[in-house]
Design a protein around this motif. Structure first.
Motif, PDB file in Angstrom:
ATOM      1  N   GLY A  22     -27.702  22.460   4.431  1.00  0.00           N
ATOM      2  CA  GLY A  22     -27.561  22.250   5.438  1.00  0.00           C
ATOM      3  C   GLY A  22     -26.223  21.272   6.434  1.00  0.00           C
ATOM      4  O   GLY A  22     -25.681  21.725   5.447  1.00  0.00           O
ATOM      5  N   ILE A  23     -26.128  20.712   7.092  1.00  0.00           N
ATOM      6  CA  ILE A  23     -25.062  20.024   7.904  1.00  0.00           C
ATOM      7  C   ILE A  23     -25.099  18.629   8.465  1.00  0.00           C
ATOM      8  O   ILE A  23     -26.338  18.682   8.791  1.00  0.00           O
ATOM      9  CB  ILE A  23     -24.298  20.611   8.713  1.00  0.00           C
ATOM     10  N   ILE A  24     -24.620  18.044   7.732  1.00  0.00           N
ATOM     11  CA  ILE A  24     -24.666  16.704   8.865  1.00  0.00           C
ATOM     12  C   ILE A  24     -23.068  16.465   9.073  1.00  0.00           C
ATOM     13  O   ILE A  24     -22.197  17.157   8.581  1.00  0.00           O
ATOM     14  CB  ILE A  24     -24.767  15.585   7.359  1.00  0.00           C
ATOM     15  N   GLY A  25     -23.012  16.084  10.548  1.00  0.00           N
ATOM     16  CA  GLY A  25     -22.052  15.614  11.240  1.00  0.00           C
ATOM     17  C   GLY A  25     -22.624  14.750  12.543  1.00  0.00           C
ATOM     18  O   GLY A  25     -23.562  14.979  13.237  1.00  0.00           O
ATOM     19  N   ASP A  26     -21.062  14.972  13.075  1.00  0.00           N
ATOM     20  CA  ASP A  26     -21.175  14.476  14.432  1.00  0.00           C
ATOM     21  C   ASP A  26     -20.062  14.100  15.027  1.00  0.00           C
ATOM     22  O   ASP A  26     -18.684  14.511  15.121  1.00  0.00           O
ATOM     23  CB  ASP A  26     -22.496  13.952  15.544  1.00  0.00           C
ATOM     24  N   ARG A  27     -19.477  12.785  15.418  1.00  0.00           N
ATOM     25  CA  ARG A  27     -18.559  12.441  16.590  1.00  0.00           C
ATOM     26  C   ARG A  27     -18.333  10.738  16.225  1.00  0.00           C
ATOM     27  O   ARG A  27     -19.457   9.664  15.730  1.00  0.00           O
ATOM     28  CB  ARG A  27     -19.053  12.524  17.984  1.00  0.00           C
ATOM     29  N   VAL A  28     -17.141  10.133  15.674  1.00  0.00           N
ATOM     30  CA  VAL A  28     -16.786   9.001  15.503  1.00  0.00           C
ATOM     31  C   VAL A  28     -15.458   8.872  17.663  1.00  0.00           C
ATOM     32  O   VAL A  28     -15.252   9.764  17.962  1.00  0.00           O
ATOM     33  CB  VAL A  28     -16.090   8.369  14.472  1.00  0.00           C
ATOM     34  N   ALA A  43     -14.243   8.673  25.149  1.00  0.00           N
ATOM     35  CA  ALA A  43     -13.265   9.652  23.872  1.00  0.00           C
ATOM     36  C   ALA A  43     -13.838   9.638  22.727  1.00  0.00           C
ATOM     37  O   ALA A  43     -13.889   8.573  22.422  1.00  0.00           O
ATOM     38  CB  ALA A  43     -11.877   8.990  24.360  1.00  0.00           C
ATOM     39  N   GLY A  44     -13.481  10.807  22.065  1.00  0.00           N
ATOM     40  CA  GLY A  44     -13.215  10.375  20.619  1.00  0.00           C
ATOM     41  C   GLY A  44     -11.794  10.243  19.801  1.00  0.00           C
ATOM     42  O   GLY A  44     -11.360   9.694  20.262  1.00  0.00           O
ATOM     43  N   ILE A  45     -12.522   9.512  18.319  1.00  0.00           N
ATOM     44  CA  ILE A  45     -11.171   8.789  17.714  1.00  0.00           C
ATOM     45  C   ILE A  45     -10.672   9.311  17.333  1.00  0.00           C
ATOM     46  O   ILE A  45     -11.381  10.180  15.710  1.00  0.00           O
ATOM     47  CB  ILE A  45     -11.675   7.391  17.818  1.00  0.00           C
ATOM     48  N   GLN A  46      -9.633   9.942  16.543  1.00  0.00           N
ATOM     49  CA  GLN A  46      -9.178  11.157  15.663  1.00  0.00           C
ATOM     50  C   GLN A  46      -8.232  10.395  14.836  1.00  0.00           C
ATOM     51  O   GLN A  46      -8.147   9.541  14.602  1.00  0.00           O
ATOM     52  CB  GLN A  46      -7.630  11.922  16.480  1.00  0.00           C
ATOM     53  N   GLY A  47      -8.554  11.018  13.650  1.00  0.00           N
ATOM     54  CA  GLY A  47      -7.813   9.980  12.068  1.00  0.00           C
ATOM     55  C   GLY A  47      -8.745   9.277  11.550  1.00  0.00           C
ATOM     56  O   GLY A  47      -8.806   8.806  10.773  1.00  0.00           O
ATOM     57  N   VAL A  48     -10.012   8.924  12.066  1.00  0.00           N
ATOM     58  CA  VAL A  48     -11.183   8.329  11.161  1.00  0.00           C
ATOM     59  C   VAL A  48     -11.959   8.636  10.226  1.00  0.00           C
ATOM     60  O   VAL A  48     -12.478   9.909  10.082  1.00  0.00           O
ATOM     61  CB  VAL A  48     -12.470   8.210  11.620  1.00  0.00           C
ATOM     62  N   ASP A  66     -11.457  15.379  14.106  1.00  0.00           N
ATOM     63  CA  ASP A  66     -10.079  15.977  14.199  1.00  0.00           C
ATOM     64  C   ASP A  66     -10.311  15.397  16.053  1.00  0.00           C
ATOM     65  O   ASP A  66     -10.491  13.939  16.214  1.00  0.00           O
ATOM     66  CB  ASP A  66     -10.638  17.381  15.225  1.00  0.00           C
ATOM     67  N   ALA A  67      -9.649  16.091  16.487  1.00  0.00           N
ATOM     68  CA  ALA A  67      -8.330  15.418  17.917  1.00  0.00           C
ATOM     69  C   ALA A  67      -9.547  14.728  18.625  1.00  0.00           C
ATOM     70  O   ALA A  67      -9.074  13.797  19.897  1.00  0.00           O
ATOM     71  CB  ALA A  67      -7.704  16.376  18.299  1.00  0.00           C
ATOM     72  N   THR A  68     -11.270  15.181  18.790  1.00  0.00           N
ATOM     73  CA  THR A  68     -11.650  14.568  19.621  1.00  0.00           C
ATOM     74  C   THR A  68     -12.695  13.793  18.783  1.00  0.00           C
ATOM     75  O   THR A  68     -13.773  13.625  19.468  1.00  0.00           O
ATOM     76  CB  THR A  68     -12.359  16.275  20.613  1.00  0.00           C
ATOM     77  N   GLY A  69     -13.072  13.663  18.019  1.00  0.00           N
ATOM     78  CA  GLY A  69     -13.373  12.361  17.144  1.00  0.00           C
ATOM     79  C   GLY A  69     -14.483  13.620  16.145  1.00  0.00           C
ATOM     80  O   GLY A  69     -15.671  12.230  15.707  1.00  0.00           O
ATOM     81  N   ASN A  70     -14.647  14.248  16.347  1.00  0.00           N
ATOM     82  CA  ASN A  70     -15.985  15.305  15.856  1.00  0.00           C
ATOM     83  C   ASN A  70     -14.907  15.604  14.044  1.00  0.00           C
ATOM     84  O   ASN A  70     -14.326  15.377  13.059  1.00  0.00           O
ATOM     85  CB  ASN A  70     -16.127  16.728  16.015  1.00  0.00           C
ATOM     86  N   TYR A  71     -16.504  15.379  13.522  1.00  0.00           N
ATOM     87  CA  TYR A  71     -16.051  15.723  12.014  1.00  0.00           C
ATOM     88  C   TYR A  71     -17.446  16.458  11.603  1.00  0.00           C
ATOM     89  O   TYR A  71     -19.083  16.318  12.080  1.00  0.00           O
ATOM     90  CB  TYR A  71     -16.135  14.212  10.367  1.00  0.00           C
TER      91      TYR A  71
END
Length: 136
Positions: A22-28, A43-48, A66-71
């Motif tokens: 499976g996969i877990i993820g989304d956005r900060v 906006a996403g937060i990069q570097g978290v 990443d640059a768009t806040g995704n992980y």
């Protein structure tokens, strides 16, 4: 390597994702209006740094947004996980860290958001001194 010498011990190992992982993820994201919801345009937060705590005493995994806040944490076997995000400097959390996330075989859970609110620019500071006014 010398003339006539054979070296057949240089191996390279690769692994393929297991079927049913499976996969877990989304956005900060910057929860600019502080409503605990990721709204369009926030906006996403990069570097978290995002940490995935794994079942069975396995060491945690980390990812950086990443640059768009995704992980994303891919290739996860079925199990119960928790995910936390470090609070970026200058922000405060607006979304509670999630409860355990149960991943079934082959399941993708891409809804594990983390919202943080950045203090608006131009905020001031109030300070002073407490004293004994002896002469009233």
């Amino acid at each position: 390597l010398t003339a006539g010498q054979t070296i057949n011990t240089i191996d390279f190992g690769f692994t393929q994702p297991q079927a049913g992982t499976g996969i877990i993820g989304d956005r900060v994201f910057n929860d600019a209006n502080n409503n605990n919801v990721e709204d369009p345009g926030e906006a996403g937060i990069q570097g978290v740094t995002v940490t995935l705590n794994r079942p069975g005493g396995l060491p945690p995994l980390t990812a950086t947004t990443d640059a768009t806040g995704n992980y994303s944490f891919p290739n996860l076997p079925p199990g119960s996980y928790t995910v936390t995000a470090a609070t970026p400097t200058g922000f405060t959390p607006t979304l509670t860290q999630p409860n355990p996330i149960n991943v079934a075989a082959g399941q993708t859970i891409n809804t594990v958001d983390f919202g943080f609110r950045q203090a608006p620019a131009g905020n001031g500071t109030i300070s002073g001194r407490l004293f004994n006014d002896a002469d009233n």
